[in-house]
Design an enzyme around this catalytic site. Structure first.
Site, short mmCIF file in Angstrom:
data_model
loop_
_atom_site.label_atom_id
_atom_site.label_comp_id
_atom_site.label_asym_id
_atom_site.label_seq_id
_atom_site.Cartn_x
_atom_site.Cartn_y
_atom_site.Cartn_z
CB SER A 417 -4.66 7.42 -9.28
OG SER A 417 -4.50 5.94 -8.85
CG HIS A 438 -0.66 7.35 -12.93
ND1 HIS A 438 -1.92 7.57 -13.87
CD2 HIS A 438 -0.76 6.69 -12.10
CE1 HIS A 438 -2.68 6.98 -12.73
NE2 HIS A 438 -2.02 6.77 -12.47
CD GLU A 450 -1.99 10.04 -17.24
OE1 GLU A 450 -2.58 10.36 -17.23
OE2 GLU A 450 -1.47 9.61 -15.47
CG ASN A 488 -7.35 7.74 -13.28
OD1 ASN A 488 -7.50 7.63 -13.88
ND2 ASN A 488 -6.49 8.52 -12.26
P1 NAI Z 1 -2.68 -1.72 -2.49
O1 NAI Z 1 -3.65 -1.12 -1.78
O2 NAI Z 1 -3.42 -2.94 -3.14
O3 NAI Z 1 -0.97 -1.93 -2.28
C1 NAI Z 1 -0.67 -1.00 -1.33
C2 NAI Z 1 0.68 -2.59 -0.96
O4 NAI Z 1 1.68 -1.16 -0.43
C3 NAI Z 1 0.36 -2.12 0.96
O5 NAI Z 1 0.43 -3.97 -0.42
C4 NAI Z 1 0.78 -2.05 1.49
O6 NAI Z 1 0.70 -3.08 3.21
C5 NAI Z 1 2.06 -1.74 1.17
N1 NAI Z 1 2.52 -0.22 2.26
C6 NAI Z 1 1.73 0.38 3.04
N2 NAI Z 1 2.67 1.05 3.34
C7 NAI Z 1 3.87 1.39 3.28
C8 NAI Z 1 4.94 1.25 3.70
N3 NAI Z 1 5.27 2.38 4.53
N4 NAI Z 1 6.11 1.17 2.95
C9 NAI Z 1 4.99 -0.31 2.75
N5 NAI Z 1 4.78 -0.70 1.77
C10 NAI Z 1 3.46 -0.07 2.36
O7 NAI Z 1 -3.15 -0.23 -3.45
P2 NAI Z 1 -2.87 -0.21 -5.02
O8 NAI Z 1 -4.09 -0.24 -5.84
O9 NAI Z 1 -1.38 -1.22 -6.08
O10 NAI Z 1 -2.40 1.38 -5.07
C11 NAI Z 1 -0.81 1.33 -4.87
C12 NAI Z 1 -0.93 3.44 -5.28
O11 NAI Z 1 -0.99 2.99 -6.71
C13 NAI Z 1 -1.61 4.03 -5.10
O12 NAI Z 1 -0.96 5.73 -4.85
C14 NAI Z 1 -2.73 3.85 -5.72
O13 NAI Z 1 -3.54 5.31 -5.81
C15 NAI Z 1 -1.53 3.46 -7.10
N6 NAI Z 1 -2.42 3.19 -8.15
C16 NAI Z 1 -4.11 2.27 -8.05
C17 NAI Z 1 -4.45 1.73 -9.59
C18 NAI Z 1 -5.00 0.73 -9.45
O14 NAI Z 1 -6.25 0.21 -10.17
N7 NAI Z 1 -5.03 0.00 -7.57
C19 NAI Z 1 -3.92 2.49 -10.75
C20 NAI Z 1 -3.02 3.10 -10.72
C21 NAI Z 1 -2.13 3.58 -9.67
#
Ligand code: NAI
Length: 673
Positions: A417, A438, A450, A488
């Site tokens: 993000s 994104h 994006e 954002n």
């Molecule tokens: P989350 O915390 O729900 O999920 C992240 C997942 O990645 C977890 O299941 C974790 O076990 C896994 N993980 C961590 N390290 C890992 C690795 N080395 N190998 C494999 N899996 C691994 O996070 P979320 O919210 O889904 O965010 C993920 C990305 O998306 C971030 O970069 C965030 O900035 C971006 N994002 C999030 C939004 C949101 O509203 N939550 C919106 C748009 C983008």
């Protein structure tokens, strides 16, 4: 008989006429004045024949559907309210001619059947739709601020009852073939390959015309009408304010008081075609509709991606993987352990049930979504979408592991993000293959994606990524990699200002009411709670300006693990998924409050255009609307700036700057916007 440009008329050995809509020089059927006039001419020709056909079937030659509605390009060139009325009258008169044909008429509907398409189908005596999920019948005029003006508001309530018809007209929602059959909108739903046969059988022995069930029919009765109208208006009032969005109110009025016929509405009536045409919301919504087409065109290249490998099965990665598999891609989904992938697969199954409906389609999508703890997909995929935790070091470490295993042609995309690609590409051997793709949360609902270009991203990777985004039915918006990208970055100062106001003692309810008064679908405090305060805090901190405000309350709440809706408490307490609001906004003057919150967003939008983060102001507006829901009736931040008046807003900024400091200083881009 065959001298029409857009229609083909043939008569077969059984004396059945087949009229094929095949608008010249385009892949989609839409109704221009010319196509309508030709259809009117065809009706006159058929009516005048000595030996009339025993039935007429209207079908489309286009693969994507029956008809997508009125020609929006022609609509936007209408110069006056008189021209708008004339266009409305033409469609109405021609479809009345179809309705009056002295033999049975049948529409064969596949794919898109929107607006005028559905209105033509309704003017036929019978309708048969393809039973697959691609069939989409709707009267979506409300979405561009107008009313179903070619007979839809008249014929649909008569056919399926006013309650169901108003629901469809007021939401613009589409129904597939099976649902259309269930509610009586079509007489039969059958696979498209059976169309010809089905038409022959039906027209060889035309059945009685469909009549609505008693419970539906009574909703049209004069004595019941008032109740139905007021119930509908109550629903409308929950979603849209009359001064912001007159069209839904006009639809109810049209049905209730003018038999659904816009020709009967006096032109000086506030809900006449002329009044609606002149309302600024209409122009703004039509512009957004066209910008949506422009974004689709940005993904017009050939899609080269077949296999997508998603890493991180959390909130975003899990849903991205599910979405891509539902759109036909093979998807491998990786996370640290199987237990983290399982919930994503479960969510996918629920989404497929809701959206794909047919068991064989659900099964096929599930088969395409493959859990992959070991990450075997890395070596075979065409695209990696990384959606792991928002931490640059962890992401870089992951890239170092996977990059050597990728095919040379594979693209590495991040869903970050806020971390600039410049930083993430530092350790890559081939930084030109890194791009940002994104998505917004929730993935299934948010149209915008994006596509982020780092300084080294190759144009081939950008094009391929945009085409991929289009292929999964999202709207690709190319943006340059700078902190927060476009959406954002613009949203953050607005959210921050709202929190500063909260800390000054303005109640959350009042702040949220002020934002809705401006036209936001949800206030910023409720939105922060909905997104999750941990996510909001991370983005807000990453994008905070030096010397800018850093609200404390959100930090305290996150430290106390009060993360908003997901934990049951944040700025609000949440019960049954709803924020508990104690007070209304009372008699507070909301305009100064929304001015203070929205101007920092407008200012940031101006800066983004000046810096070339997005290619122009129009796409900036489209991005903010489709990425955040920014007051659609105002047409986006830059359009709002222009319509409210640059000088007026600059004067407001000056006053706010004097009162609250440099964060309200106008960006240099105001001079040239
Ligand atoms: P989350 O915390 O729900 O999920 C992240 C997942 O990645 C977890 O299941 C974790 O076990 C896994 N993980 C961590 N390290 C890992 C690795 N080395 N190998 C494999 N899996 C691994 O996070 P979320 O919210 O889904 O965010 C993920 C990305 O998306 C971030 O970069 C965030 O900035 C971006 N994002 C999030 C939004 C949101 O509203 N939550 C919106 C748009 C983008």
């Amino acid at each position: 008989m065959n001298n029409w440009k857009h229609w083909r008329l043939e008569t077969d050995a059984d004396n059945l006429a087949w009229l094929t809509f095949d608008r010249a020089e385009t892949g989609t059927n839409t109704f221009s004045s010319e196509t309508l006039r030709e259809l009117g001419d065809i009706c006159s020709t058929l009516s005048a024949l000595a030996k009339k056909p025993s039935g007429l079937t209207i079908l489309s030659a286009k693969e994507n559907g029956f008809a997508a509605g009125a020609d929006i390009d022609e609509f936007t060139t209408l110069k006056s309210a008189e021209e708008a009325f004339a266009f409305t009258k033409l469609g109405n008169d021609v479809f009345d001619q179809v309705d009056a044909l002295p033999f049975p008429t049948l529409a064969l509907i596949h794919g898109f059947c929107m607006g005028g398409g559905t209105e033509l189908a309704l003017a036929c005596k019978y309708r048969i739709a393809d039973d697959g999920p691609k069939t989409k019948m709707a009267l979506p005029e409300v979405m561009i601020g107008i009313v179903p003006g070619w007979g839809g508001a008249r014929r649909m309530p008569n056919l399926i009852g006013a309650a169901q018809a108003l629901d469809l007209m007021l939401t613009g929602r589409a129904v597939d073939g099976k649902r259309a059959k269930r509610i009586g909108l079509v007489d039969a739903a059958t696979p498209q390959r059976h169309f010809k046969n089905a038409a022959k059988v039906l027209l060889s022995k035309p059945p009685a015309l469909h009549q609505p069930a008693f419970k539906d029919a009574i909703t049209n009765w004069p004595v019941v009408r008032g109740f139905v109208a007021s119930a509908s208006l109550k629903q409308v009032a929950k979603r849209a304010r009359k001064d912001h969005y007159p069209a839904p109110y006009a639809i109810v009025d049209l049905w209730q008081n003018f038999e659904g016929d816009p020709r009967k509405v006096p032109q000086d009536h506030p809900y006449s075609i002329s009044s609606i045409f002149k309302h600024p919301t209409t122009a703004n919504l039509v512009r957004i509709f066209k910008l949506q087409d422009r974004m689709k065109a940005l993904g017009a290249g050939t899609n080269v991606i077949k296999h997508v490998h998603v890493i991180g099965a959390g909130v975003m990665g899990g849903d991205i993987a599910a979405w891509c598999a539902s759109k036909g891609f093979t998807v491998t989904l990786q996370d640290l352990e199987h237990a983290r992938i399982a919930p994503a697969i479960k969510r996918a199954a629920e989404m497929y049930k809701r959206r794909l409906k047919l068991p064989h389609l659900i099964q096929a999508a599930m088969d395409r979504l493959i859990p992959d703890v070991k990450g075997d997909g890395v070596a075979h995929c065409d695209l990696v979408i990384e959606a792991i935790v928002e931490n640059a070091d962890i992401k870089k470490k992951l890239y170092a592991e996977i990059e050597p295993r990728l095919k040379p042609t594979a693209i590495l995309a991040t869903n970050t993000s806020s971390i600039p690609l410049q930083e993430l590409s530092q350790a890559l051997a081939r930084p030109e293959r890194l791009v940002g793709i994104h998505f917004f949360n929730p993935v299934a609902q948010m149209m915008l994606v994006e596509v982020v270009e780092g300084p080294q991203t190759s144009s081939e990777v950008m094009q391929a990524s945009q085409a991929f985004v289009k292929k999964i039915d999202k709207l690709p918006l190319p943006v340059k990699s700078a902190p927060g990208f476009l959406v954002n970055r613009i949203l953050t100062p607005y959210m921050t200002e709202a929190q500063v106001m909260l800390e000054e003692g303005i109640p959350a309810e009042v702040i949220d009411a002020a934002a809705r008064d401006f036209g936001m679908p949800m206030g910023p405090i409720e939105l922060a709670d909905t997104v999750g305060l941990d996510v909001g805090l991370a983005v807000g901190t990453e994008l905070a300006k030096p010397g800018g405000p850093q609200p404390k309350k959100i930090q305290e709440l996150v430290a106390a693990k009060k993360l908003g809706k997901k934990t049951g408490e944040g700025f609000y307490k949440w019960v049954d998924g709803k924020p508990q609001k104690t007070n209304g906004s009372g008699t507070v003057d909301l305009a100064p409050l929304w001015m203070r919150m929205t101007l920092p967003a407008v200012n940031e939008a101006v800066a983004c255009v000046r810096e070339g983060i997005v290619v122009d102001a129009d796409l900036c507006d489209a991005g903010v609307i489709f990425g955040t829901g920014f007051a659609p009736h105002r047409g986006g931040p830059i359009n709002y700036l222009k319509s409210a008046g640059k000088e007026k807003l600059l004067a407001e900024m000056k006053q706010l700057e004097q009162k609250y400091g440099a964060r309200f200083a106008a960006d240099a881009g105001w001079q040239t916007i």
